[in-house]
Write a protein that holds these residues in place. Structure first.
Motif, PDB file in Angstrom:
ATOM      1  N   VAL A  84       7.364  -6.546  -6.942  1.00 48.24           N
ATOM      2  CA  VAL A  84       7.113  -7.860  -7.531  1.00 48.24           C
ATOM      3  C   VAL A  84       7.775  -7.893  -8.894  1.00 48.24           C
ATOM      4  O   VAL A  84       7.573  -6.987  -9.715  1.00 48.24           O
ATOM      5  N   TRP A 119      -2.187  -3.212  -6.632  1.00 43.46           N
ATOM      6  CA  TRP A 119      -0.963  -3.158  -7.428  1.00 43.46           C
ATOM      7  C   TRP A 119      -1.169  -2.223  -8.600  1.00 43.46           C
ATOM      8  O   TRP A 119      -2.292  -1.959  -9.017  1.00 43.46           O
ATOM      9  N   LYS A 171       0.032  -4.791   0.392  1.00 46.10           N
ATOM     10  CA  LYS A 171      -0.855  -5.768   1.021  1.00 46.10           C
ATOM     11  C   LYS A 171      -1.268  -5.272   2.400  1.00 46.10           C
ATOM     12  O   LYS A 171      -0.426  -4.827   3.183  1.00 46.10           O
ATOM     13  N   CYS A 192      -4.825  -6.925  -1.658  1.00 41.09           N
ATOM     14  CA  CYS A 192      -3.619  -6.622  -2.421  1.00 41.09           C
ATOM     15  C   CYS A 192      -3.966  -5.628  -3.521  1.00 41.09           C
ATOM     16  O   CYS A 192      -4.828  -5.899  -4.352  1.00 41.09           O
ATOM     17  N   ARG A 206       9.503  -4.577 -12.819  1.00 43.20           N
ATOM     18  CA  ARG A 206       9.176  -4.388 -11.411  1.00 43.20           C
ATOM     19  C   ARG A 206       7.777  -3.790 -11.285  1.00 43.20           C
ATOM     20  O   ARG A 206       7.489  -2.734 -11.828  1.00 43.20           O
ATOM     21  N   MET A 251       1.819  -2.611   3.446  1.00 38.29           N
ATOM     22  CA  MET A 251       3.223  -2.942   3.241  1.00 38.29           C
ATOM     23  C   MET A 251       3.529  -2.939   1.744  1.00 38.29           C
ATOM     24  O   MET A 251       3.004  -3.759   0.995  1.00 38.29           O
ATOM     25  N   ASP A 252       4.336  -1.983   1.286  1.00 35.02           N
ATOM     26  CA  ASP A 252       4.699  -1.902  -0.123  1.00 35.02           C
ATOM     27  C   ASP A 252       5.723  -2.980  -0.472  1.00 35.02           C
ATOM     28  O   ASP A 252       6.655  -3.245   0.297  1.00 35.02           O
ATOM     29  N   GLN A 253       5.553  -3.577  -1.642  1.00 35.51           N
ATOM     30  CA  GLN A 253       6.478  -4.617  -2.087  1.00 35.51           C
ATOM     31  C   GLN A 253       6.756  -4.452  -3.571  1.00 35.51           C
ATOM     32  O   GLN A 253       5.924  -3.933  -4.319  1.00 35.51           O
ATOM     33  N   HIS A 306       3.675 -14.231  -6.237  1.00 35.82           N
ATOM     34  CA  HIS A 306       4.619 -13.561  -5.345  1.00 35.82           C
ATOM     35  C   HIS A 306       4.201 -13.710  -3.881  1.00 35.82           C
ATOM     36  O   HIS A 306       5.051 -13.921  -3.000  1.00 35.82           O
ATOM     37  N   PHE A 307       2.901 -13.623  -3.630  1.00 37.13           N
ATOM     38  CA  PHE A 307       2.419 -13.709  -2.248  1.00 37.13           C
ATOM     39  C   PHE A 307       2.119 -15.147  -1.820  1.00 37.13           C
ATOM     40  O   PHE A 307       1.686 -15.374  -0.685  1.00 37.13           O
ATOM     41  N   TRP A 359       4.766  -2.470  -8.595  1.00 36.51           N
ATOM     42  CA  TRP A 359       4.462  -2.051  -7.226  1.00 36.51           C
ATOM     43  C   TRP A 359       3.228  -2.779  -6.736  1.00 36.51           C
ATOM     44  O   TRP A 359       2.242  -2.934  -7.459  1.00 36.51           O
TER      45      TRP A 359
END
Length: 274
Positions: A5, A53, A17, A51, A12, A1-3, A82-83, A14
């Protein structure tokens, strides 16, 4: 799942998770590159939440500075926060191993375990870098001339990729498959952030021995015995850490590529342990 942060200064980052279990945050190499450990994440995500990034200015993250070790440590903490994780295990590769170590020293209460893969230790670069440069040229073999020609001139975007693939090919022990492995590292290609690379490489690392001697986080050091970066550079780090184990695999700088079963056994077992 891209998020996405957001850091405290609005950059920003990338992140992605996967998996289920205790959280493990990966720190990719470089500086100036991007996460290339999707295969490792897939392999370990059956037993952990992984995770990945891209660091500030790199890969799929926003391409904007400022760039510093302190800033990157803060960005890693933004990923953790963030998580919603109070503490995490860290797995760092190459420059990312140094980043993971620096974060652990800065925030020892937020790191449960540290996996230090293909790092270059805590000694001054002058103790090992000349030997690395020699080994690089030897490993490039017949590709040395083209690599030097690209290194010494202004390059197009396509030539940047070619230059990096040539250099990365020296990081593999299996010379017959080296170029193929290096091509895989460049697919997808996000473009190296050379500004970030230069800024972080200019920083002089402080003497970390005293801090390492008091570090309580269990640490696993993973080396490829054929890494062109001399493995003796990591010896003083191993001696300084009070709770450390070390595994050496028959591989180059990316041991999970050339010895995936050995890497999984060492890292998976360490992460699953007490």
């Amino acid at each position: 799942m891209d998020q996405a942060v957001r850091t405290e200064d609005g950059i920003r980052l990338w992140a992605a998770k996967t998996g289920d279990g205790e959280p493990v945050v990966f720190c990719h190499g470089g500086p100036g590159l991007w996460d290339m450990m999707a295969d490792v994440a897939a392999d370990l995500s059956a037993a952990a939440t992984i995770c990945r990034w891209d660091q500030r200015g790199c890969g799929r993250s926003q391409r904007r500075g400022p760039y510093s070790v302190e800033r990157t440590v803060a960005d890693l903490d933004a990923i953790r926060a963030h998580f919603g994780w109070d503490s995490v295990a860290l797995l760092g590769h190459s420059w990312g191993a140094q980043l993971a170590l620096r974060y652990t020293l800065a925030h020892p209460d937020r790191v449960t375990k540290l996996v230090y893969v293909s790092g270059t230790g805590i000694d001054d670069d002058s103790t090992w870098h000349a030997e690395y440069e020699h080994n690089l040229r030897v490993a490039l073999g017949g590709r040395l001339g083209r690599w030097e020609a690209l290194r010494d001139r202004d390059r197009t975007a396509e030539e940047d990729r070619e230059y990096c693939v040539l250099q990365w090919s020296a990081d593999f022990a299996d010379r017959e498959r080296a170029l193929r492995h290096a091509e895989a590292m460049a697919d997808p290609w996000f473009g190296v952030n050379f500004e970030c690379n230069a800024a972080l490489n200019r920083e002089r690392s402080p003497d970390l021995r005293g801090q390492c001697e008091t570090l309580k986080a269990p640490t696993l050091i993973v080396d490829g015995t054929a890494d062109i970066r001399p493995r003796k550079a990591v010896d003083s780090l191993e001696r300084a850490l009070p709770e450390v184990s070390r595994v050496q695999l028959p591989a180059g700088h990316l041991p999970w590529v050339e010895d995936p079963s050995g890497f999984h056994s060492a890292v998976g077992g360490f992460l699953a342990g007490p």
